[in-house]
Design an enzyme around this catalytic site. Sequence first.
Site, PDB file in Angstrom:
ATOM      1  N   GLU A   1       2.923   1.363  -7.933  1.00  0.00           N
ATOM      2  CA  GLU A   1       3.797   2.507  -7.693  1.00  0.00           C
ATOM      3  C   GLU A   1       5.056   2.390  -8.543  1.00  0.00           C
ATOM      4  O   GLU A   1       6.019   3.105  -8.332  1.00  0.00           O
ATOM      5  CB  GLU A   1       4.120   2.661  -6.216  1.00  0.00           C
ATOM      6  CG  GLU A   1       4.773   1.450  -5.581  1.00  0.00           C
ATOM      7  CD  GLU A   1       5.149   1.699  -4.126  1.00  0.00           C
ATOM      8  OE1 GLU A   1       5.920   2.615  -3.884  1.00  0.00           O
ATOM      9  OE2 GLU A   1       4.664   0.954  -3.252  1.00  0.00           O
TER      10      GLU A   1
ATOM     11  N   CYS B   1       2.328   1.617  -1.373  1.00  0.00           N
ATOM     12  CA  CYS B   1       1.821   0.240  -1.311  1.00  0.00           C
ATOM     13  C   CYS B   1       0.348   0.167  -0.933  1.00  0.00           C
ATOM     14  O   CYS B   1      -0.215  -0.927  -0.876  1.00  0.00           O
ATOM     15  CB  CYS B   1       2.638  -0.572  -0.312  1.00  0.00           C
ATOM     16  SG  CYS B   1       4.396  -0.443  -0.594  1.00  0.00           S
TER      17      CYS B   1
ATOM     18  N   HIS C   1       0.482  -5.745   5.356  1.00  0.00           N
ATOM     19  CA  HIS C   1       1.397  -5.394   4.268  1.00  0.00           C
ATOM     20  C   HIS C   1       2.784  -5.880   4.675  1.00  0.00           C
ATOM     21  O   HIS C   1       3.217  -5.653   5.804  1.00  0.00           O
ATOM     22  CB  HIS C   1       1.398  -3.884   4.033  1.00  0.00           C
ATOM     23  CG  HIS C   1       2.547  -3.434   3.186  1.00  0.00           C
ATOM     24  ND1 HIS C   1       2.766  -3.955   1.929  1.00  0.00           N
ATOM     25  CD2 HIS C   1       3.561  -2.569   3.424  1.00  0.00           C
ATOM     26  CE1 HIS C   1       3.865  -3.416   1.428  1.00  0.00           C
ATOM     27  NE2 HIS C   1       4.366  -2.574   2.310  1.00  0.00           N
TER      28      HIS C   1
END
Length: 397
Positions: free
Chosen positions: A87, A119, A241
């Site tokens: 990103e 993400c 994450h």
Amino acid sequence: MTGMSGSIGIDDLAMASASHVLDLRVLAEHNGSEVGKYYVGIGQSQMSVATEDEDVVTLGAAAARPILDRGGESLRSSIRTLLFATESGIDQSKSAGVYAHGLLGLGPACRIVELKQACYSATAALQLALGIVARDPREKVLVIAADIARYPLDSPGEATQGAAAAAFLVGQDPALVALEPVTGLHSDNVHDFWRPNDRSEAIVDGKRSLGSYLRSLEGAWNDYRDRGGRPFEEIDRFCYHQPFTKMAVKAHDRLCRLAAPGLDAQARAVQLGRSLELNRVLGNSYTASLYLGLLALLQGEEGLEGRRVGLFSYGSGSVSEFFTGIVQPGYTGLVRSAEARETVAARTPVSYERYRDLHTLIDARAGQDYETVRETTGPFRFAGVQEKVRRYEPTAS
Ligand code: CAA
């Protein structure tokens, strides 16, 4: 070493970091925060900082190189797809993967594409790769996830920056983790974190992003269970994450409240294993973060063979997915523990002043031709822009 016959999953996994490091104590000293807010409150002690001649291409290619070195010529000729998840891309049209493909010397018979959804996109790449290998088990797919996390200087997000990459190989009979077919999904159009085309730094609504992450986890978990996923008790370890490591702890607490109320803090910590150790010192690496969590989990614990790992991928905006995999016999001999530790230890501390200079340089140079100074200790460098073309070269040249 081969995995369960006919299974598909992660065959090799490697990482790279930017060459510089800033301890969050230094940031705290300059912005008046208590260091405990960073070390304990968000669970971060350091962040990697990219040099002038590093970007997602150099980081991503550096992460992938040891995988190609280990696999040799037969692996190179099996890689017919390279998926680059980021990103913090360097071009609105041309994939960062095409540059990385060139630096890595892969052959021309290869499809290359860049994927974007905050993400989450490395997980999209993984899912695409599973399909490609299912259709033709001779193929291996190289997935590269690389990001430089940037927030405005002096903003609350500043302590959650970072710069790192993960690369993994997807193939049949994988040596590390065999992925299982059931996945849970949750998407929602929410403005918690985004980066319009005219900006080099993310815009973030911090509190909303935490709420959105946790709601997405619940949604993805419920979908996973509705689709026939395993009960909580059959999942041995959990990997999340990690925009900052405390987020993973909060996420696991939330999941336990939903799926295993009454589980004590010690049991919850065992389930997270050592999955926080790399992200704690690298900082947020956006697309790479979940896979660096998996690497840290595997390198940090023996005896996981046959154990089921739950993975939660979250990309703001938002798209998320919960899925599982089984750790394969022999993984301890193949996981790149020493390399990861050396990479982290080899970073050079950067002064606060230089960190701020590097932060502002990117915007000051936008649209111009320029040469970068030689600074990276990685295998590839970004040499600058000439006639609007980004130039890359091996560091040794
Ligand atoms: N000692 C110990 N703990 C302390 C402390 C001290 N001296 N001072 C504060 N703390 C604790 C606080 O109590 C708080 O803990 P809890 O959340 O458990 O209550 C924690 O430290 C952080 O303090 P604040 O909430 O006051 O921090 P902040 O508002 O200044 O910033 C942040 C925190 C919102 C995460 C900010 O860093 C940010 O905006 N980061 C970017 C956004 C982000 O990472 N979002 C995550 C979800 S979105 C996602 O996952 C996608 C992605 O990658 C971006």
